[in-house]
Each structure stands twice: as C-alpha cells, then as structure tokens.
Design a protein around this motif. Sequence first.
Motif, PDB file in Angstrom:
ATOM      1  N   TRP A  14      51.633  28.676  23.993  1.00 22.64           N
ATOM      2  CA  TRP A  14      50.368  27.974  23.840  1.00 22.64           C
ATOM      3  C   TRP A  14      50.346  26.643  24.561  1.00 22.64           C
ATOM      4  O   TRP A  14      49.381  26.332  25.274  1.00 22.64           O
ATOM      5  CB  TRP A  14      50.063  27.779  22.342  1.00 22.64           C
ATOM      6  N   GLU A  15      51.391  25.853  24.403  1.00 15.02           N
ATOM      7  CA  GLU A  15      51.364  24.523  25.028  1.00 15.02           C
ATOM      8  C   GLU A  15      51.418  24.610  26.547  1.00 15.02           C
ATOM      9  O   GLU A  15      50.550  24.088  27.251  1.00 15.02           O
ATOM     10  CB  GLU A  15      52.516  23.665  24.505  1.00 15.02           C
ATOM     11  N   GLN A  16      52.437  25.284  27.072  1.00 10.61           N
ATOM     12  CA  GLN A  16      52.627  25.291  28.524  1.00 10.61           C
ATOM     13  C   GLN A  16      51.573  26.129  29.249  1.00 10.61           C
ATOM     14  O   GLN A  16      51.010  25.696  30.253  1.00 10.61           O
ATOM     15  CB  GLN A  16      54.041  25.792  28.865  1.00 10.61           C
ATOM     16  N   CYS A  17      51.321  27.320  28.740  1.00 14.35           N
ATOM     17  CA  CYS A  17      50.350  28.194  29.415  1.00 14.35           C
ATOM     18  C   CYS A  17      48.929  27.654  29.287  1.00 14.35           C
ATOM     19  O   CYS A  17      48.136  27.735  30.242  1.00 14.35           O
ATOM     20  CB  CYS A  17      50.441  29.608  28.854  1.00 14.35           C
ATOM     21  N   ALA A  18      48.595  27.114  28.123  1.00 11.38           N
ATOM     22  CA  ALA A  18      47.255  26.551  27.958  1.00 11.38           C
ATOM     23  C   ALA A  18      47.064  25.357  28.881  1.00 11.38           C
ATOM     24  O   ALA A  18      45.994  25.193  29.494  1.00 11.38           O
ATOM     25  CB  ALA A  18      47.042  26.139  26.501  1.00 11.38           C
ATOM     26  N   ARG A  19      48.097  24.518  29.016  1.00 17.67           N
ATOM     27  CA  ARG A  19      47.991  23.355  29.908  1.00 17.67           C
ATOM     28  C   ARG A  19      47.758  23.799  31.342  1.00 17.67           C
ATOM     29  O   ARG A  19      46.939  23.220  32.066  1.00 17.67           O
ATOM     30  CB  ARG A  19      49.263  22.511  29.805  1.00 17.67           C
ATOM     31  N   LEU A  20      48.480  24.820  31.742  1.00 14.46           N
ATOM     32  CA  LEU A  20      48.336  25.327  33.100  1.00 14.46           C
ATOM     33  C   LEU A  20      46.930  25.866  33.330  1.00 14.46           C
ATOM     34  O   LEU A  20      46.291  25.583  34.357  1.00 14.46           O
ATOM     35  CB  LEU A  20      49.379  26.413  33.357  1.00 14.46           C
ATOM     36  N   ALA A  21      46.425  26.631  32.375  1.00 14.77           N
ATOM     37  CA  ALA A  21      45.079  27.197  32.514  1.00 14.77           C
ATOM     38  C   ALA A  21      44.019  26.100  32.550  1.00 14.77           C
ATOM     39  O   ALA A  21      43.090  26.135  33.366  1.00 14.77           O
ATOM     40  CB  ALA A  21      44.811  28.165  31.363  1.00 14.77           C
ATOM     41  N   LEU A  64      45.205  15.030  33.250  1.00 12.62           N
ATOM     42  CA  LEU A  64      45.328  14.353  31.958  1.00 12.62           C
ATOM     43  C   LEU A  64      44.517  15.072  30.884  1.00 12.62           C
ATOM     44  O   LEU A  64      44.980  15.244  29.749  1.00 12.62           O
ATOM     45  CB  LEU A  64      44.861  12.905  32.075  1.00 12.62           C
ATOM     46  N   LEU A  65      43.311  15.505  31.228  1.00 12.16           N
ATOM     47  CA  LEU A  65      42.487  16.244  30.269  1.00 12.16           C
ATOM     48  C   LEU A  65      43.148  17.564  29.883  1.00 12.16           C
ATOM     49  O   LEU A  65      43.108  17.964  28.711  1.00 12.16           O
ATOM     50  CB  LEU A  65      41.099  16.512  30.860  1.00 12.16           C
ATOM     51  N   ALA A  66      43.733  18.232  30.862  1.00  9.19           N
ATOM     52  CA  ALA A  66      44.414  19.499  30.576  1.00  9.19           C
ATOM     53  C   ALA A  66      45.548  19.288  29.588  1.00  9.19           C
ATOM     54  O   ALA A  66      45.735  20.072  28.648  1.00  9.19           O
ATOM     55  CB  ALA A  66      44.943  20.110  31.876  1.00  9.19           C
ATOM     56  N   HIS A  67      46.307  18.231  29.781  1.00  9.40           N
ATOM     57  CA  HIS A  67      47.416  17.942  28.869  1.00  9.40           C
ATOM     58  C   HIS A  67      46.889  17.616  27.474  1.00  9.40           C
ATOM     59  O   HIS A  67      47.419  18.093  26.473  1.00  9.40           O
ATOM     60  CB  HIS A  67      48.226  16.765  29.413  1.00  9.40           C
ATOM     61  N   LEU A  68      45.845  16.820  27.420  1.00  7.80           N
ATOM     62  CA  LEU A  68      45.292  16.414  26.126  1.00  7.80           C
ATOM     63  C   LEU A  68      44.739  17.608  25.359  1.00  7.80           C
ATOM     64  O   LEU A  68      44.968  17.756  24.146  1.00  7.80           O
ATOM     65  CB  LEU A  68      44.197  15.376  26.359  1.00  7.80           C
ATOM     66  N   LEU A  69      44.021  18.482  26.034  1.00  6.53           N
ATOM     67  CA  LEU A  69      43.448  19.656  25.357  1.00  6.53           C
ATOM     68  C   LEU A  69      44.532  20.627  24.916  1.00  6.53           C
ATOM     69  O   LEU A  69      44.421  21.237  23.843  1.00  6.53           O
ATOM     70  CB  LEU A  69      42.449  20.354  26.281  1.00  6.53           C
ATOM     71  N   SER A  70      45.579  20.780  25.724  1.00 11.71           N
ATOM     72  CA  SER A  70      46.670  21.672  25.311  1.00 11.71           C
ATOM     73  C   SER A  70      47.376  21.115  24.081  1.00 11.71           C
ATOM     74  O   SER A  70      47.761  21.875  23.179  1.00 11.71           O
ATOM     75  CB  SER A  70      47.666  21.868  26.457  1.00 11.71           C
ATOM     76  N   LEU A  71      47.511  19.790  23.985  1.00  9.87           N
ATOM     77  CA  LEU A  71      48.110  19.185  22.796  1.00  9.87           C
ATOM     78  C   LEU A  71      47.212  19.382  21.575  1.00  9.87           C
ATOM     79  O   LEU A  71      47.710  19.619  20.462  1.00  9.87           O
ATOM     80  CB  LEU A  71      48.348  17.697  23.020  1.00  9.87           C
ATOM     81  N   ALA A  72      45.895  19.261  21.756  1.00  9.49           N
ATOM     82  CA  ALA A  72      44.968  19.481  20.641  1.00  9.49           C
ATOM     83  C   ALA A  72      45.082  20.908  20.118  1.00  9.49           C
ATOM     84  O   ALA A  72      45.097  21.147  18.900  1.00  9.49           O
ATOM     85  CB  ALA A  72      43.546  19.175  21.075  1.00  9.49           C
ATOM     86  N   LEU A  73      45.170  21.855  21.037  1.00 11.10           N
ATOM     87  CA  LEU A  73      45.332  23.253  20.639  1.00 11.10           C
ATOM     88  C   LEU A  73      46.635  23.467  19.883  1.00 11.10           C
ATOM     89  O   LEU A  73      46.671  24.119  18.829  1.00 11.10           O
ATOM     90  CB  LEU A  73      45.287  24.142  21.881  1.00 11.10           C
ATOM     91  N   VAL A  74      47.712  22.891  20.396  1.00 14.77           N
ATOM     92  CA  VAL A  74      49.010  23.058  19.749  1.00 14.77           C
ATOM     93  C   VAL A  74      49.041  22.356  18.392  1.00 14.77           C
ATOM     94  O   VAL A  74      49.690  22.827  17.455  1.00 14.77           O
ATOM     95  CB  VAL A  74      50.137  22.539  20.672  1.00 14.77           C
ATOM     96  N   ALA A  75      48.337  21.230  18.257  1.00 18.22           N
ATOM     97  CA  ALA A  75      48.284  20.545  16.972  1.00 18.22           C
ATOM     98  C   ALA A  75      47.633  21.427  15.909  1.00 18.22           C
ATOM     99  O   ALA A  75      48.083  21.483  14.752  1.00 18.22           O
ATOM    100  CB  ALA A  75      47.528  19.227  17.110  1.00 18.22           C
ATOM    101  N   ILE A  76      46.579  22.129  16.296  1.00 22.56           N
ATOM    102  CA  ILE A  76      45.922  23.053  15.353  1.00 22.56           C
ATOM    103  C   ILE A  76      46.886  24.173  14.951  1.00 22.56           C
ATOM    104  O   ILE A  76      47.017  24.518  13.770  1.00 22.56           O
ATOM    105  CB  ILE A  76      44.645  23.635  15.992  1.00 22.56           C
ATOM    106  N   LEU A  77      47.572  24.724  15.927  1.00 23.54           N
ATOM    107  CA  LEU A  77      48.515  25.804  15.644  1.00 23.54           C
ATOM    108  C   LEU A  77      49.722  25.294  14.860  1.00 23.54           C
ATOM    109  O   LEU A  77      50.276  26.029  14.033  1.00 23.54           O
ATOM    110  CB  LEU A  77      48.964  26.458  16.949  1.00 23.54           C
ATOM    111  N   ALA A  78      50.134  24.051  15.105  1.00 25.37           N
ATOM    112  CA  ALA A  78      51.252  23.481  14.350  1.00 25.37           C
ATOM    113  C   ALA A  78      50.870  23.312  12.881  1.00 25.37           C
ATOM    114  O   ALA A  78      51.708  23.502  11.985  1.00 25.37           O
ATOM    115  CB  ALA A  78      51.657  22.140  14.945  1.00 25.37           C
ATOM    116  N   ALA A  79      49.619  22.955  12.615  1.00 22.37           N
ATOM    117  CA  ALA A  79      49.159  22.849  11.229  1.00 22.37           C
ATOM    118  C   ALA A  79      49.210  24.215  10.541  1.00 22.37           C
ATOM    119  O   ALA A  79      49.608  24.322   9.374  1.00 22.37           O
ATOM    120  CB  ALA A  79      47.744  22.275  11.191  1.00 22.37           C
TER     121      ALA A  79
END
Length: 487
Positions: A148-155, A171-186
């Motif tokens: 999720w983190e690496q592939c989402a960032r790339l996409a 920068l936006l790609a990195h931020l959005l991938s972190l937001a996605l991973v934060a949801i999945l981490a929860a």
Amino acid sequence: MAAMARLGALIEVVAQPLYTWLFGIATYGLYIVLWSAVNMAEKIVDLSLTQALQRIVPVESEEAAHGAVKFALLVTTLPAIAIAALVALFAPQIAGFVSAAPEDAARLPEMIALFAWALPLWTFVEVATSAARARRAFGPEIRLRIFWEQCARLAFAVGFFLAGWTSTGLLLAHLLSLALVAILAARLLARYYDMRLMLRAPVPAALRANVLVSGIALSPSAIARRTLNDLPPIILNLMLPGAQGATAAGLFGIARKVASVPLIVRQAFLYVLAPLSSAQAALDRARIAPLYAFSSRLSAALVLPLGGLLILLASDILSLFGPGADAALAALVILTLGRMGEAIIGPATPIVEMTGHRLLPFFNSLAGIAVWAFLAGIFAPDRGAEGMAIAVSIGAVVIAVAAVVELKVSDGLQPFDLPFLRGLLIGGAGLTVLAMLGLALGPLGAPVRAVALLLAFVPLCWVTLRLGLDHDDRAALGAFARRTRLV
C-alpha cells in the motif's frame, strides 16, 4: 515470511529512478530534504516509544498493554500535530533556509506547509504498526508497508505528473500514500487490539513512567541512526545555494537509497528480533543466542554477493536515474561498503536495546555520532557527498560493533564462530565469482555485462546459502527452503 516479505523494500528502490526522470534530480533532492526532515522529527517526537512497546506489550497484562499503546499514541501524535501546525504557519520563513531550483523556489513555502502534515501521519503509522508488531504480527504490517505505501506512492506520483503537477506532485503523492497507510494502520491496530478496551484502559503513573523511561532511554540510539541517514542530505542542501544544493541532496539521496539494499537482510532481522528478544529475555536470556547466531550466519552468506553486485553495477544503476546521476558513484560505493559491514556484523543492536542496560544504546549512539561528526568535519568540506559518505558509513559501523562487544561482555553472546566463518567465506567466494564474471564480460559492453550479472546472481545466492549454511539453518528458512530445494 517476514524476511522474504521485506524484499518488498526493493519496490521503493526501483521507484526512485522513475521519480528522478519524472520530476528531475533537483526536485527529487528537495523531496529528499523535506522527507529527511520529517523522518528526523518523527524520531524525536516518538521518543522511541515504538521500540518501548516491543519491550512492554509482550510482558504486561492485556489491560496494561492496551493502556501502554493508548498512551504511546497520545503522547506522540498530539505533539506531532502541533509541530506540523507550527511549521505550516512559519513555512515562508523556513523556506528561506532551504535551497531549491528556480522552478521550485516560488512554491517552496506552499510545499513546506503542505508536507509538514506528513509528520503526524507518519508518527501515527510508526506507533500503530509497532503496536501490532509487538503482538508478533509481522506479516500483515509488512504487506501494508510494501504494497500500500510504496505502490500507492508510485501510482499517485505518476498520476500527478500526468496531470502537470511537476513541482508539488511528488510531495502530494507521498502525503496521500501516508494518509492511505494511516487508515490501514488504524484497521491493523483494531485487528490485534480491543479498541473498546484501549479507550477505557487506565494508564497509571507507574505504567506511564515505564513507557516513557523505556522509550527515552532508547531515543539516542534511534536518533543517531536517523541522523546518520537523514542529516547528510539536509546539510548538503544548506551548504550549497539554489539548484546546486537541491541537486547535491538528490545525488546523496540516490546513493543512500541504492546502498540500502544490503540492509534488507539486516533489517529483516532487526524487524523481528526486537519483540522476540524481549519475550525470550523475560524467560531465559540464553535462548536469544540461537536467534542471534542464525541471523548473523544468514547475513554473512547473503550480504557479500548482494553488496558486490551493487558495486559492480553501480554505474549501470546510476544511469537509470538520468543525466548527472553518475556524480553519485563514489558515494554509492562507499555507502554500500558501509551497509555491507553493518549487515555482516549482525543484528546485535536491537538485542541490546531490548535486553541490555538502558544506558548502553545511549553510549553506542554517542560513539557513532562523535565518529561521524569528526570524520565529516575532515572529509565533507573538500570531498562533498563522497566525504559525507565516508563519515556516515564509519559512524554506523561503530554503533554496530559497540553493540556486539556489549552482548559479549554482558551475556557471553557472540555469533562469530566456525559456522559464521563458513558463511562468510562462502559469501566472499560468491562475491569473487561475480567480480570475475563482470571482468570477463567487460569487453562485451555494459548492457551484456549487467544482464549476465543479474541472471547469475539468483543461482549464485542459492549456492551460497546451500554451502554457507548447515542443514538446520537452511531448514529454519521454512517453506522458502523447501520450495527452492535448499533442504
């Protein structure tokens, strides 16, 4: 499973050339600087409670474990939010200290204000996934970060580039991938903990003190490792003006990223040995010895051919990053040698952190930082990224060696026996074979040589594992060993 899944870190390494081609080395360098700053800030903000949870959760009652996780989340994420807000508020002033290419400089305050919010997202991800890891939930957490983190960032990065966002897109790609991973981490946290119990679990003063003292005692070690990894590109960016500073940071970031490949083996064991060592130490410290020795033998057999392959292909790899990336060649070779040294020395550091005296990681960190600062002062002014790479590599190895010595003195544990020597010699033989093959194929041209070395690497690794490890070690690799006929 965890060791093999950790190979997904290669996704990030493969993605880096694409980022430099899409956004340019200068913009990539600015991204490296900002992400390095976030990483360093996170290591300070989390107070190493991510590591403290590995010590506390396995040995406490369910109620206390839930209370410890709740306390760790609150005491790290809330300050991270406050810091992000302050950085966003003072972004124009901060931008005056950061070197950037002209096309990025105009939007630099906006970029800093935006990327500041990566800090609370990353802090939450780190603490939440460490809590899951404390439950020995290695597989799901690794898959989350790999896929999720690496592939989402790339996409996201490709999407923003196609949309014409050439400055802020990465920068936006990195931020959005972190937001996605934060949801999945929860969601991952809710899978391994009772969220209702976590909300109502008490956090008495004794538990708060235990969590804080355990974490803060480990903070110098964690901050030192992060400093040696992330401070050099920041310093290079501050030393040089404009696009020159951004490009220098990008070149060091490229070398650092590629040179991290040998650490995949070491990180796999760092990742799982911390909670396992903590649990074993609570029962019988002597039972740590087999885990320690096995991981060192496996690292010795694999890291030498892996690092050697990177050095042999260094020029070919840098050519993938576009024009100008070849300037990172010397730094890449030096950092790779340092990473190889760290990996071969073994995973003593997490064992000391989880089972040793709380002051030992602090003294190790002081030694590593002192050596790094001294050597950086000597080499970096004249030799730039190459000099910084020398200082970083030697400082990191000093920290690893100090942990090995401490385990030997405190518990009589040391992995450097005849089986280790066997793995080291076989790994060295594999490296020699690769070097001779590369030399022989040189006249045929770089593409043929590179393809041949890559094709030879996997079967060569099979040979080094087959000859460098005894039957019990190979059997410990489980299904992987059976599928590949290592046993």
